[in-house]
Design a protein around this motif. Sequence first.
Motif, mmCIF file in Angstrom:
data_model
loop_
_atom_site.group_PDB
_atom_site.id
_atom_site.type_symbol
_atom_site.label_atom_id
_atom_site.label_comp_id
_atom_site.label_asym_id
_atom_site.label_seq_id
_atom_site.Cartn_x
_atom_site.Cartn_y
_atom_site.Cartn_z
ATOM 1 N N GLU A 1 23.458 39.933 44.338
ATOM 2 C CA GLU A 1 24.306 39.868 45.114
ATOM 3 C C GLU A 1 25.260 38.958 45.155
ATOM 4 O OE1 GLU A 1 20.881 38.693 48.158
ATOM 5 O OE2 GLU A 1 20.074 40.397 48.158
ATOM 6 N N TYR A 2 25.939 39.155 46.439
ATOM 7 C CA TYR A 2 27.163 37.942 45.737
ATOM 8 C C TYR A 2 27.674 37.247 46.777
ATOM 9 C CZ TYR A 2 32.198 36.281 45.181
ATOM 10 O OH TYR A 2 33.633 35.428 45.132
ATOM 11 N N ALA A 3 27.484 36.241 47.068
ATOM 12 C CA ALA A 3 27.981 35.729 48.426
ATOM 13 C C ALA A 3 28.730 34.456 47.904
ATOM 14 C CB ALA A 3 26.706 35.471 49.411
ATOM 15 N N ASP A 4 30.177 34.208 48.691
ATOM 16 C CA ASP A 4 30.418 32.666 48.978
ATOM 17 C C ASP A 4 30.643 31.785 47.211
ATOM 18 O OD1 ASP A 4 30.094 32.093 51.373
ATOM 19 O OD2 ASP A 4 28.020 31.854 51.352
ATOM 20 N N CYS B 1 37.394 53.117 40.780
ATOM 21 C CA CYS B 1 38.474 51.521 40.446
ATOM 22 C C CYS B 1 39.801 51.861 41.272
ATOM 23 C CB CYS B 1 38.291 51.881 38.768
ATOM 24 S SG CYS B 1 36.254 51.683 38.193
ATOM 25 N N ASP B 2 40.349 50.889 40.636
ATOM 26 C CA ASP B 2 42.299 50.711 40.885
ATOM 27 C C ASP B 2 43.135 51.323 39.644
ATOM 28 O OD1 ASP B 2 41.677 49.979 43.628
ATOM 29 O OD2 ASP B 2 41.251 48.322 43.022
ATOM 30 N N LYS B 3 42.371 50.669 38.607
ATOM 31 C CA LYS B 3 43.315 51.062 36.903
ATOM 32 C C LYS B 3 42.465 51.317 36.354
ATOM 33 C CE LYS B 3 45.107 46.445 36.755
ATOM 34 N NZ LYS B 3 46.567 45.701 36.843
ATOM 35 N N LYS C 1 33.603 45.705 45.480
ATOM 36 C CA LYS C 1 34.748 45.686 46.615
ATOM 37 C C LYS C 1 34.908 46.642 47.511
ATOM 38 C CE LYS C 1 38.954 48.750 46.511
ATOM 39 N NZ LYS C 1 39.595 49.576 45.335
ATOM 40 N N GLU C 2 33.676 47.125 48.218
ATOM 41 C CA GLU C 2 33.458 47.780 49.623
ATOM 42 C C GLU C 2 33.515 46.466 50.624
ATOM 43 O OE1 GLU C 2 32.767 52.223 48.570
ATOM 44 O OE2 GLU C 2 30.933 50.938 48.700
ATOM 45 N N GLN C 3 32.520 45.517 49.600
ATOM 46 C CA GLN C 3 31.424 44.357 50.960
ATOM 47 C C GLN C 3 32.483 43.042 50.919
ATOM 48 O OE1 GLN C 3 28.480 42.103 48.025
ATOM 49 N NE2 GLN C 3 29.096 40.558 49.261
ATOM 50 N N LEU C 4 33.544 43.305 50.150
ATOM 51 C CA LEU C 4 34.883 42.544 50.899
ATOM 52 C C LEU C 4 35.573 42.916 51.156
ATOM 53 C CD1 LEU C 4 34.423 40.463 46.931
ATOM 54 C CD2 LEU C 4 33.503 39.716 48.879
ATOM 55 N N GLY C 5 35.634 43.851 51.599
ATOM 56 C CA GLY C 5 36.850 44.641 52.377
ATOM 57 C C GLY C 5 37.755 45.246 51.814
ATOM 58 N N ASN C 6 37.597 46.291 49.915
ATOM 59 C CA ASN C 6 38.247 45.839 49.680
ATOM 60 C C ASN C 6 39.404 45.800 49.491
ATOM 61 O OD1 ASN C 6 37.176 49.429 49.591
ATOM 62 N ND2 ASN C 6 37.397 49.879 51.727
#
Length: 258
Positions: free
Chosen positions: A150-153, A81-83, A50-55
Motif C-alpha cells: 500500500e502507498y499513501a503520503d 510501463c512507459d519506457k 501508477k493507476e492509484q496515483l492517477g496515471n
Amino acid sequence: MNILVCIKQVPDMESRFKVNGTGDWYDEADLAYMMNEYDEYAVEQAVQLKEQLGNQPEITVLSIGADRVGEALKKALAMGCDKAVQVQDNDSARKDPWQIANIIAAYAGDKNFDVIFTGMQSQDRGSAQVGVTVAELLGHNCASTLVGFEYADGVVTAKRELEGGVKSVVKVPVPALVTCQLGLNVPRYPTLPNIMKAKKKELQLVPVASLLKEEAATGTEKLYPPVKSGGGIVLEGDLGDVADRLLGILKEKTTVMK
C-alpha cells in the motif's frame, strides 16, 4: 513520482536443461525464454501504483542482457510501463549478484526514483541478493518478500512474508526499494491493443561498459545436474508384515548412513 522496475529474462522452467561445454552454466541453445515470474508481480504492482496515483507517475522498466531480453521488456511495456531500458550485455549470466546490483545502481543513481520494484529472486540463480544490494548501494529504504503493498503520503506499507508463514507489516518512507514475492497480486495479461501500443514506446539501449565498474566478488566454478534418484519401494500385504518390513528397511538405511 518516478518508478523503476527491474526485470530479468530467464529460461522457461519447462525447458530441457543441459550443462554447457565449459561446465559453469547451462547450455542456452534451443531454450525458450520468459520474464522471471517474481518480476511479473513487480511490474503489476508498479502499474497498480501508477493507476492509484492517477496515471501521473512514469514507470521505467530495466533489464540486463542480450538482445533477446527485448521480448521481456515489450511484455512489461504492454502491461503498462512507459519506457524501457536494455543494458546491453551478452555475458550477463556470468556476472554475480554484486555486479548486477552495481549496474542497476549506476543507472538509477541520478534518476531520483521514488520507488524501485524488483522480484524477490530470479528463477535461474535464486540468490535473492540483487534487490536488497541495490537498495544498500543507493541508500534507499528497503522491504523484501512483499505479499502486500500500500502507498499513501510518501510511505509504503509493506506486508512481508517471513519463514514459517509468518507475516510482518512495516512502513517504509520513500525513496524505497521493495522485492516482490509470489501472491502479491495477479499479473495482468497484455491485451492486443496494449501490445500494439508497446511497439511505439521508447526503448533505450545502454552499453554495460558505461555502467559496470566493479569486479566480480564470486564466480561459478562448476555446475552439476541433479543426481537422478532411484525408484521408490511399494510395500504391500498384511499391515503387520508391512510395518515389520518398513522397520527393517529403516534400520538398514540408518546403519548405512552411520
